[in-house]
Design a protein around this motif. Structure first.
Motif, PDB file in Angstrom:
ATOM      1  N   LEU A 110       0.795  -1.231   0.000  1.00 15.37           N
ATOM      2  CA  LEU A 110       0.000   0.000   0.000  1.00 15.37           C
ATOM      3  C   LEU A 110       0.829   1.284   0.000  1.00 15.37           C
ATOM      4  CD1 LEU A 110      -2.433  -1.308   2.712  1.00 15.37           C
ATOM      5  CD2 LEU A 110      -3.173  -0.711   0.398  1.00 15.37           C
ATOM      6  N   GLY A 111       2.164   1.161   0.128  1.00 14.08           N
ATOM      7  CA  GLY A 111       2.997   2.370   0.160  1.00 14.08           C
ATOM      8  C   GLY A 111       2.553   3.288   1.288  1.00 14.08           C
ATOM      9  N   ASP A 112       2.247   4.550   0.965  1.00 12.87           N
ATOM     10  CA  ASP A 112       1.852   5.518   1.991  1.00 12.87           C
ATOM     11  C   ASP A 112       0.342   5.698   2.131  1.00 12.87           C
ATOM     12  OD1 ASP A 112       4.197   5.974   3.244  1.00 12.87           O
ATOM     13  OD2 ASP A 112       4.615   7.916   2.318  1.00 12.87           O
ATOM     14  N   ILE A 113      -0.422   4.734   1.649  1.00  9.09           N
ATOM     15  CA  ILE A 113      -1.813   4.627   2.127  1.00  9.09           C
ATOM     16  C   ILE A 113      -1.638   3.844   3.418  1.00  9.09           C
ATOM     17  CG2 ILE A 113      -4.139   3.768   1.625  1.00  9.09           C
ATOM     18  CD1 ILE A 113      -3.485   4.123  -1.342  1.00  9.09           C
ATOM     19  N   GLU A 114      -1.147   4.566   4.441  1.00 10.47           N
ATOM     20  CA  GLU A 114      -0.404   3.932   5.534  1.00 10.47           C
ATOM     21  C   GLU A 114      -1.262   3.510   6.724  1.00 10.47           C
ATOM     22  OE1 GLU A 114       2.456   6.845   6.790  1.00 10.47           O
ATOM     23  OE2 GLU A 114       0.918   8.235   7.410  1.00 10.47           O
ATOM     24  N   LEU A 115      -2.558   3.833   6.690  1.00  9.29           N
ATOM     25  CA  LEU A 115      -3.514   3.334   7.688  1.00  9.29           C
ATOM     26  C   LEU A 115      -3.219   3.780   9.117  1.00  9.29           C
ATOM     27  CD1 LEU A 115      -4.073  -0.299   6.307  1.00  9.29           C
ATOM     28  CD2 LEU A 115      -5.136   1.853   5.580  1.00  9.29           C
ATOM     29  N   THR A 116      -2.461   4.867   9.275  1.00  5.50           N
ATOM     30  CA  THR A 116      -2.129   5.367  10.612  1.00  5.50           C
ATOM     31  C   THR A 116      -3.241   6.285  11.124  1.00  5.50           C
ATOM     32  OG1 THR A 116      -1.043   7.281   9.658  1.00  5.50           O
ATOM     33  CG2 THR A 116       0.347   5.367  10.130  1.00  5.50           C
ATOM     34  N   GLY A 117      -3.180   6.574  12.410  1.00 11.85           N
ATOM     35  CA  GLY A 117      -4.143   7.482  13.016  1.00 11.85           C
ATOM     36  C   GLY A 117      -4.025   8.904  12.490  1.00 11.85           C
ATOM     37  N   PHE A 118      -2.868   9.241  11.938  1.00 12.97           N
ATOM     38  CA  PHE A 118      -2.653  10.577  11.367  1.00 12.97           C
ATOM     39  C   PHE A 118      -3.641  10.835  10.239  1.00 12.97           C
ATOM     40  CE2 PHE A 118      -0.629  13.673   8.573  1.00 12.97           C
ATOM     41  CZ  PHE A 118      -0.100  14.598   9.463  1.00 12.97           C
ATOM     42  N   GLY A 119      -3.921   9.794   9.470  1.00 13.55           N
ATOM     43  CA  GLY A 119      -4.836   9.928   8.336  1.00 13.55           C
ATOM     44  C   GLY A 119      -4.092  10.225   7.049  1.00 13.55           C
TER      45      GLY A 119
ATOM     46  N   TYR B   3      -1.309  18.826  11.774  1.00  9.23           N
ATOM     47  CA  TYR B   3      -0.284  18.510  12.774  1.00  9.23           C
ATOM     48  C   TYR B   3      -0.696  19.025  14.149  1.00  9.23           C
ATOM     49  CZ  TYR B   3       2.948  17.232   9.027  1.00  9.23           C
ATOM     50  OH  TYR B   3       3.546  16.629   7.962  1.00  9.23           O
ATOM     51  N   ARG B   4      -0.195  18.332  15.180  1.00 13.27           N
ATOM     52  CA  ARG B   4      -0.407  18.805  16.547  1.00 13.27           C
ATOM     53  C   ARG B   4       0.489  20.025  16.795  1.00 13.27           C
ATOM     54  NH1 ARG B   4      -2.899  14.417  19.558  1.00 13.27           N
ATOM     55  NH2 ARG B   4      -3.075  12.667  18.133  1.00 13.27           N
ATOM     56  N   PRO B   5       0.114  20.852  17.791  1.00  9.03           N
ATOM     57  CA  PRO B   5       0.823  22.124  17.998  1.00  9.03           C
ATOM     58  C   PRO B   5       2.327  21.984  18.243  1.00  9.03           C
ATOM     59  CG  PRO B   5      -1.207  22.053  19.279  1.00  9.03           C
ATOM     60  CD  PRO B   5      -1.046  20.698  18.681  1.00  9.03           C
ATOM     61  N   HIS B   6       2.754  20.880  18.872  1.00 13.47           N
ATOM     62  CA  HIS B   6       4.177  20.766  19.243  1.00 13.47           C
ATOM     63  C   HIS B   6       5.059  20.350  18.068  1.00 13.47           C
ATOM     64  CE1 HIS B   6       2.785  16.572  19.590  1.00 13.47           C
ATOM     65  NE2 HIS B   6       4.009  16.274  19.211  1.00 13.47           N
ATOM     66  N   VAL B   7       4.450  19.893  16.969  1.00 14.75           N
ATOM     67  CA  VAL B   7       5.257  19.366  15.851  1.00 14.75           C
ATOM     68  C   VAL B   7       6.000  20.500  15.163  1.00 14.75           C
ATOM     69  CG1 VAL B   7       5.196  18.177  13.625  1.00 14.75           C
ATOM     70  CG2 VAL B   7       3.681  17.436  15.485  1.00 14.75           C
ATOM     71  N   ASP B   8       7.316  20.326  15.045  1.00 14.34           N
ATOM     72  CA  ASP B   8       8.157  21.359  14.451  1.00 14.34           C
ATOM     73  C   ASP B   8       8.924  20.748  13.273  1.00 14.34           C
ATOM     74  OD1 ASP B   8       9.611  23.638  13.980  1.00 14.34           O
ATOM     75  OD2 ASP B   8      11.136  23.159  15.487  1.00 14.34           O
ATOM     76  N   LEU B   9       8.319  20.779  12.097  1.00 16.14           N
ATOM     77  CA  LEU B   9       8.951  20.281  10.887  1.00 16.14           C
ATOM     78  C   LEU B   9       8.951  21.419   9.870  1.00 16.14           C
ATOM     79  CD1 LEU B   9       7.107  16.829  10.702  1.00 16.14           C
ATOM     80  CD2 LEU B   9       9.561  17.143  11.078  1.00 16.14           C
ATOM     81  N   PRO B  10       9.951  21.445   8.977  1.00 15.30           N
ATOM     82  CA  PRO B  10      10.076  22.609   8.084  1.00 15.30           C
ATOM     83  C   PRO B  10       8.879  22.794   7.151  1.00 15.30           C
ATOM     84  CG  PRO B  10      11.642  20.860   7.484  1.00 15.30           C
ATOM     85  CD  PRO B  10      11.045  20.480   8.799  1.00 15.30           C
TER      86      PRO B  10
END
Ligand SMILES: [Zn+2]
Length: 291
Positions: free
Chosen positions: A160-169, A250-257
């Motif tokens: 499935l590649g990145d149809i990743e079924l995680t809680g992130f969606g 993203y949740r508030p604490h996530v710090d990605l570029p």
């Protein structure tokens, strides 16, 4: 068919690569960062890698290409340009210009990015025959324009590649991602009868079809949750900048570029469809509210 479960169960930035070996050749699918850390597939198989197939071109699906510079690579035409140079890959994410140099360095050093302008295109329905088993390309765009699932027979494995079924969606936040294409791709995967369903990241392998369907439906439901959250937040009129600052992905604490770019792209696609449905209205050029 072997799932090479990545370090930390394939949790990002790692992932689960797949090895398909037959009488004629061995194909490595999505060579992850774990493959680099292991120094190749040698700890898992005595086979040599004859070709590499990619579900799509994102930083975490291609690190292992650095170990196999002379091995032919297959990828869908929709993602092929992103593999041609590090500049092309960086541009996929739609980052603000000031974030691009640091991310470029990270792609080269942390993800071992190796440009492959010689990658060959495969398309919907194409079949790679390894001798005894086949890999069929199932074009499932949305996450990226060229994202593909790969169906391995007779084993009955849907990768499935990145149809990743995680809680992130579902993630459809790149410059050329598409929310509507992703929805259609989820519906398509739901129709495919397989024995095993394998995701690239930490959800790993599903061996029960009903478990897979449950996980896929829960994954897809994140799209409706994002719609609902926007409708709720827009009871007060807001600008796009205010929506991006609030965050719907993203949740508030996530710090990605790429957080602001990803929020902007995601929110814009949801706004478009909510306006089209009449659930939200633009009351000024850059201000929306729920109807
Ligand atoms: Zn991806």
């Amino acid at each position: 068919m072997t799932v090479l479960t990545g370090i930390e169960g394939g949790t990002y930035p790692h992932g689960n690569s797949i090895l398909v070996s037959g009488a004629d050749q061995t194909v490595l699918i999505d060579p992850s960062l774990s493959i680099v850390e292991w120094g190749g597939i040698g700890t898992h198989s005595s086979r040599t890698v004859d070709s590499i197939a990619l579900s799509h071109v994102h930083e975490d699906h291609v690190p292992g290409l650095s170990l196999y510079p002379d091995v032919p690579v297959w990828v869908h035409e929709g993602d092929r340009a992103a593999l041609a140079s590090v500049e092309a890959l960086v541009s996929v994410y739609g980052l603000p210009a000031e974030a691009e140099p640091a991310f470029t360095r990270s792609l080269l050093h942390d993800y071992h990015f190796t440009a492959r302008p010689d990658a060959q295109p495969f398309a919907e329905g194409d079949v790679i025959d390894v001798g005894g088993s086949t890999i069929t390309v199932v074009h499932t765009p949305g996450h990226t324009p060229g994202h593909c699932c790969l169906f391995i027979e007779p084993e009955g494995v849907l990768y499935l590649g990145d149809i990743e079924l995680t809680g992130f969606g579902p993630y459809y936040a790149d410059r050329e991602s598409s929310l509507s294409d992703f929805e259609a791709s989820i519906a398509r995967c739901r129709e495919i009868e397989a024995e095993w369903y394998v995701t690239f990241h930490h959800k790993g392998t599903y061996t029960d079809r009903q478990d897979f369907i449950t996980a896929l439906d829960a994954f897809g439901a994140a799209i409706d949750r994002r719609d609902a959250a926007l409708v709720e937040f827009l009871r007060e009129p807001r600008t796009l900048g205010e929506l991006v600052e609030h965050r719907f992905l993203y949740r508030p604490h996530v710090d990605l570029p790429w957080v602001d770019a990803a929020e902007t792209r995601t929110i814009t696609q949801h706004l478009d469809r909510l306006v089209e449905r009449g659930a939200v209205v633009a009351i000024e050029p850059d201000r929306w509210r729920t109807v």
